[in-house]
Design a protein around this motif. Sequence first.
Motif, PDB file in Angstrom:
ATOM      1  N   THR A  32       0.833  -1.203   0.000  1.00 47.17           N
ATOM      2  CA  THR A  32       0.000   0.000   0.000  1.00 47.17           C
ATOM      3  C   THR A  32       0.864   1.248   0.000  1.00 47.17           C
ATOM      4  O   THR A  32       0.616   2.207  -0.745  1.00 47.17           O
ATOM      5  N   GLU A  33       1.912   1.253   0.810  1.00 45.30           N
ATOM      6  CA  GLU A  33       2.807   2.410   0.864  1.00 45.30           C
ATOM      7  C   GLU A  33       3.563   2.590  -0.449  1.00 45.30           C
ATOM      8  O   GLU A  33       3.696   3.715  -0.956  1.00 45.30           O
ATOM      9  N   LEU A  34       4.032   1.495  -1.024  1.00 41.79           N
ATOM     10  CA  LEU A  34       4.856   1.603  -2.224  1.00 41.79           C
ATOM     11  C   LEU A  34       4.051   1.972  -3.458  1.00 41.79           C
ATOM     12  O   LEU A  34       4.581   2.592  -4.389  1.00 41.79           O
ATOM     13  N   THR A  39       7.279   5.995 -10.129  1.00 43.91           N
ATOM     14  CA  THR A  39       8.021   4.854 -10.657  1.00 43.91           C
ATOM     15  C   THR A  39       9.485   4.888 -10.245  1.00 43.91           C
ATOM     16  O   THR A  39      10.033   3.882  -9.768  1.00 43.91           O
ATOM     17  N   ASP A  40      10.147   6.025 -10.431  1.00 41.42           N
ATOM     18  CA  ASP A  40      11.565   6.104 -10.076  1.00 41.42           C
ATOM     19  C   ASP A  40      11.775   5.994  -8.570  1.00 41.42           C
ATOM     20  O   ASP A  40      12.765   5.407  -8.112  1.00 41.42           O
ATOM     21  N   GLU A  41      10.846   6.570  -7.789  1.00 43.19           N
ATOM     22  CA  GLU A  41      10.960   6.440  -6.332  1.00 43.19           C
ATOM     23  C   GLU A  41      10.846   4.974  -5.908  1.00 43.19           C
ATOM     24  O   GLU A  41      11.538   4.525  -4.978  1.00 43.19           O
ATOM     25  N   TYR A  42       9.983   4.242  -6.580  1.00 42.37           N
ATOM     26  CA  TYR A  42       9.841   2.829  -6.249  1.00 42.37           C
ATOM     27  C   TYR A  42      11.146   2.085  -6.519  1.00 42.37           C
ATOM     28  O   TYR A  42      11.604   1.298  -5.677  1.00 42.37           O
ATOM     29  N   ALA A  48      17.604   0.128  -2.627  1.00 40.52           N
ATOM     30  CA  ALA A  48      18.033   0.203  -1.223  1.00 40.52           C
ATOM     31  C   ALA A  48      17.990  -1.154  -0.530  1.00 40.52           C
ATOM     32  O   ALA A  48      18.595  -1.326   0.539  1.00 40.52           O
ATOM     33  N   GLN A  49      17.302  -2.130  -1.124  1.00 41.00           N
ATOM     34  CA  GLN A  49      17.233  -3.472  -0.534  1.00 41.00           C
ATOM     35  C   GLN A  49      18.440  -4.323  -0.929  1.00 41.00           C
ATOM     36  O   GLN A  49      18.592  -5.444  -0.432  1.00 41.00           O
ATOM     37  N   GLY A 437       6.270   0.080 -10.274  1.00 41.88           N
ATOM     38  CA  GLY A 437       7.440   0.246 -11.126  1.00 41.88           C
ATOM     39  C   GLY A 437       7.187  -0.020 -12.594  1.00 41.88           C
ATOM     40  O   GLY A 437       8.127   0.052 -13.391  1.00 41.88           O
ATOM     41  N   HIS A 438       5.929  -0.307 -12.971  1.00 41.21           N
ATOM     42  CA  HIS A 438       5.615  -0.626 -14.365  1.00 41.21           C
ATOM     43  C   HIS A 438       4.364   0.131 -14.796  1.00 41.21           C
ATOM     44  O   HIS A 438       3.392   0.229 -14.039  1.00 41.21           O
ATOM     45  N   GLU A 439       4.392   0.640 -16.016  1.00 40.71           N
ATOM     46  CA  GLU A 439       3.263   1.372 -16.577  1.00 40.71           C
ATOM     47  C   GLU A 439       2.954   0.824 -17.959  1.00 40.71           C
ATOM     48  O   GLU A 439       3.866   0.560 -18.745  1.00 40.71           O
ATOM     49  N   PHE A 440       1.664   0.638 -18.260  1.00 36.19           N
ATOM     50  CA  PHE A 440       1.281   0.051 -19.542  1.00 36.19           C
ATOM     51  C   PHE A 440       0.053   0.738 -20.107  1.00 36.19           C
ATOM     52  O   PHE A 440      -0.621   1.531 -19.434  1.00 36.19           O
TER      53      PHE A 440
END
Length: 650
Positions: A32-34, A39-42, A48-49, A437-440
Motif C-alpha cells: 500500500t505504501e509503495l 516509478t523512479d521512487e519505487y 536500497a534493498q 514500477g511498471h506502466e502500460f
Amino acid sequence: MSDSETLDHLLSSPLVPLRADWTVPERVEQLTELRNLGTDEYWEWVAAQQRWLAPWSTVRSGELGDFRYFSGGRINVADNCVDRWAEDPATADRVAIVWEGEPGDTRSVTYGELRDEVSALAAGLAQLGVQEGDLVGIYMPNLVEAFTAIHACNRLGAIYTVLFSGFGEEAVASRLQTARAKVVIVADAVYRRGKPIPLLQTLRAARPRIPTLLATVVVDRTGDSRPLEDGEHAYAEVVANGHGGLAPVPLDPNAPSFLIFTSGTESRPKGVVHSVGGFLLGTWANAHWQVGYEPGDEYWVAADVGWLTFPIQAVVGGLACGMTIACYEGALDTPTPARFYEICERHHVTKVLAAPTLWRMLRKFGDDLAAEHPLHLKLITMQGEPLDVDTFTWTTETFDAPVVNAYGQTETGSTWAYPVYGVEPIKAGSLGTAVPGHEFAILDDAGEPVPPGTKGNLVLTAPFPTLCRTVWDDAGRYTSAYFSRFPGAYATNDEAVLDPDGHLWVLGRVDDVINVAAHRISTMEIEGALTAHPAVVEAAVVGVPDPTKGTVPVAFVTLANGVDADVAREQLATHVVGEMGGYARPATIFVTPALPKTRTGKTMRRLLRDLVVHGKPTGDTSAMEDPAALDVVAGVVRAARDGSASGNGA
C-alpha cells in the motif's frame, strides 16, 4: 465459442477476495505504501534493498529505447545472491538449493557452501582466460552446477547465456557462434525419462562452427564424460584449481550481464541482453512480490534452467531474496505420474511455480492420485502461457492454495502483471494488475488508447530496470522490433484487454511466435529447419491449441518429386528434433502439393490454422492468389481427420 463470447466470458469473471488464511498482513501494508510512490521512487526503494559496492548518483536517465539506471554505482549479482547470505551468521547455514536428479540422487547446498563453490569456480574460469565482458555459454539441465556456473560468471563480470538442454546441434551451434562464446560449461548428459541424453556429444559436433570457443568445462553428471578431448576440462578440476577464490568484481549496473536468445517473427533468433543491476533489481522485486520469502519456505521452480523463468525466479531473484530453492532435473511424470507429488512431499515444498501445462497434466492424472498425496502448499504460481479457467479452478480446489497467474516476457526480464501474493484479490485466469514500477497501455492499431472491454495492442509506456537493453550485435533490430510500431512505447506484440475491475487479460500473440508448454518458438524457425531438409520444397508452420501443452506446432510441407510422404514425415520429425530439440517436434505434418498464398507470394498461415482448428477458413480470403490451393490443403486435413494415410501426422 466465438471470439466475442470468449471475451464476454472473461470480462464477467468474478473477483475473488483473498481468504483470511491466504493473507499476509505485513505485505499488505508494505505494498500500500509503495503504490503511492512514483516509478523512479519505487525503484530507488528496490535499490536500497540490495548491497552496493559503490554508491550510485542518479536513479534513472533516458527514456524507452535508451535509458540507464543507478549511474555511478557499482554492484555484483553474486555478491547479493550468495555472499551477503553466506556472510550473515543467521543465514550462512540456511539451505540455498535442494536438488534431486531424475534417478533419485539428491544434494543439498547451504549459502555458505554455495559461496565457496561459486568463488572457486569463478577463480578457475579466470585461470582459463575468462575476463569481465567475455561470453560464457551454459548448456546443461537443472543441476546445482547451473546455479554455480551462472553466479561464477556474475562474480567475475562475464556475460552468460543459458542454452536449453533440449536444443539440438544446429540450435546450439548457431547461438554460441552468434554469441561468440569463449568458454562453455556443459553437462556430459541429462537424465530424461529414464535414460541419459548426451549434451557433450552434441556440443562436440557443434564446436567446429564456434571459432571463438577456447575451452569447455565438463560437469560429470552420468560418469560418461571420459576421456576428455583437447580443450576440455573437468568441472571438479577447474573448481579445485580455483580453491583460493575470487572476490566479487564491482560492476556498472548497466553493463551487459545475461544474453538469452528468444524466438521472434523472423527465422533468426534474437539475442536479448539484460544488464547487471537491472536484472538483479527486477528479479529481486519479482520474487519478492510474486512469491515472497517466509521462514520455513521451500520454493520449487518446476521449470527448465533454459526457460528465463528459472534464472528470474530461482537462480537470481529467488536467491537474492534469501530463499531455499528446490531444483529437479528430469521429467515430472517419470518413473510414475506420482513424481511431482513425491518431490513436494520429500522436500517439504511450500510454494511452486510452473507453467499451466504441468497442472493440466496433473489434472489428467486424476483426483485419486492427488488425494493419495495431500500437499501443504501455501502458493501456486503460474506463467508462460494462458491459464484457462478450468485449470485454475481445479488447481485451487485440489490443493487449497491461492493461484497467482503472472505475465512477462523474455524481453521484460521479469513478470510485471499479477496479483501480489498474500495481498491482492484473484480472478480465475486473469493477470491481476501491474505491480509497482511498471506502466502500460492498451492501444488500437493507430496507437490510440482503447477503453476497458476492448481488445488492443499491449504496450509498456515507461522504462524499468529489467527491460532488455539491446539485441546482441544488432541495436537496429532492438529499435525496430520493440519501439518502431508505437513510438515512445515498448510493443509486447501481445493482444490484451482490461476488464471492469482493472484486471489485465493477455489474449495471445499478434505475430508468429507460439508457446509450447511455456517454450516460446518462432514458427519461422521451425520452418527454416524443415526447408533445410532436401526432401522439402516448401513449408509453413502454425500454432494450434492443445489441451495439455497449450499450443503445439503443426507443419504443412510440399515435398520434392519422388519423395514418399510417409517416409518423409518420420524423417522430418526426426530432423526438426535433431536441429532444435524435442519441444519443437510438429504435432502433425501435413503433406500437400500446394500452399495458399497471397498475390504477393506470402503463404497465408492464418488460413492453414483455420483449417486445422475450425475445418474451414474463418477470415478474409480475398487476397488469395489461387483459391484451389486452399481446397487442396483442406482435403489433406479432412483426410487426416478421417484416418487416411494421405494426411496422417508425424
